[in-house]
Motif scaffolding. Structure first.
Motif, PDB file in Angstrom:
ATOM      1  N   MET A   1       6.583  -0.438   0.430  1.00 59.82           N
ATOM      2  CA  MET A   1       5.895   0.024  -0.663  1.00 59.82           C
ATOM      3  C   MET A   1       5.607  -1.148  -1.756  1.00 59.82           C
ATOM      4  SD  MET A   1       7.511   3.553  -2.814  1.00 59.82           S
ATOM      5  CE  MET A   1       9.116   3.146  -2.141  1.00 59.82           C
ATOM      6  N   LYS A   2       4.347  -0.782  -2.121  1.00 61.69           N
ATOM      7  CA  LYS A   2       4.232  -1.885  -3.224  1.00 61.69           C
ATOM      8  C   LYS A   2       4.145  -1.402  -4.859  1.00 61.69           C
ATOM      9  CE  LYS A   2       0.714  -3.971  -0.328  1.00 61.69           C
ATOM     10  NZ  LYS A   2      -0.813  -4.484  -0.282  1.00 61.69           N
TER      11      LYS A   2
ATOM     12  N   GLU B   1       2.292  -0.970  -6.966  1.00 55.43           N
ATOM     13  CA  GLU B   1       1.251   0.187  -7.317  1.00 55.43           C
ATOM     14  C   GLU B   1       1.672   1.481  -6.674  1.00 55.43           C
ATOM     15  OE1 GLU B   1       0.229  -2.674  -5.730  1.00 55.43           O
ATOM     16  OE2 GLU B   1      -0.130  -3.802  -7.557  1.00 55.43           O
ATOM     17  N   GLU B   2       2.052   1.441  -5.699  1.00 56.37           N
ATOM     18  CA  GLU B   2       2.474   2.826  -4.942  1.00 56.37           C
ATOM     19  C   GLU B   2       3.600   3.310  -5.861  1.00 56.37           C
ATOM     20  OE1 GLU B   2       3.479   1.803  -0.978  1.00 56.37           O
ATOM     21  OE2 GLU B   2       1.163   1.680  -0.402  1.00 56.37           O
TER      22      GLU B   2
ATOM     23  N   GLU C   1       2.331   5.107  -8.864  1.00 56.87           N
ATOM     24  CA  GLU C   1       1.715   6.210  -8.513  1.00 56.87           C
ATOM     25  C   GLU C   1       2.591   7.533  -8.501  1.00 56.87           C
ATOM     26  OE1 GLU C   1      -1.044   5.313  -5.518  1.00 56.87           O
ATOM     27  OE2 GLU C   1      -2.411   3.962  -6.988  1.00 56.87           O
ATOM     28  N   MET C   2       3.747   7.341  -7.984  1.00 56.47           N
ATOM     29  CA  MET C   2       4.786   8.323  -7.736  1.00 56.47           C
ATOM     30  C   MET C   2       5.371   8.855  -8.833  1.00 56.47           C
ATOM     31  SD  MET C   2       6.997   6.555  -4.558  1.00 56.47           S
ATOM     32  CE  MET C   2       7.752   7.963  -4.076  1.00 56.47           C
TER      33      MET C   2
ATOM     34  N   ARG D   1      13.422   9.393  -3.585  1.00 53.08           N
ATOM     35  CA  ARG D   1      13.271   8.172  -2.651  1.00 53.08           C
ATOM     36  C   ARG D   1      14.305   7.012  -2.932  1.00 53.08           C
ATOM     37  NH1 ARG D   1      11.372   6.149   1.653  1.00 53.08           N
ATOM     38  NH2 ARG D   1      10.679   3.871   1.696  1.00 53.08           N
TER      39      ARG D   1
END
Length: 65
Positions: free
Chosen positions: A1-2, A4-5, A8-9, A17
């Motif tokens: 997971m980056k 940016e990801e 966005e969450m 998570r």
């Protein structure tokens, strides 16, 4: 997971998570103590990913105040 990801969450998704990642991390550490892992660098990578998620959650908390 980056990064940016992670950004966005949603906050609720990040908390879910994070809880899941911490459980997996603890299980990995226990397994490594019993018998060596094929890739011990996974422990470090997991710990850093947990820190990234916690950092994002903290930033959101501070921005909302």
């Amino acid at each position: 997971m980056k990064k940016e990801e992670i950004r966005e969450m949603s906050t609720a998704d990040l908390r879910d998570r994070l809880e899941q990642m911490e459980k997996e991390y603890m299980q990995t550490r226990i397994n490594h103590a019993v018998s060596p892992l094929d890739n011990p660098a996974k422990i470090t990578a997991d710990r850093r990913m947990i820190a990234r998620v916690k950092t994002e959650l903290r930033q959101r908390e501070l921005n909302n105040k």
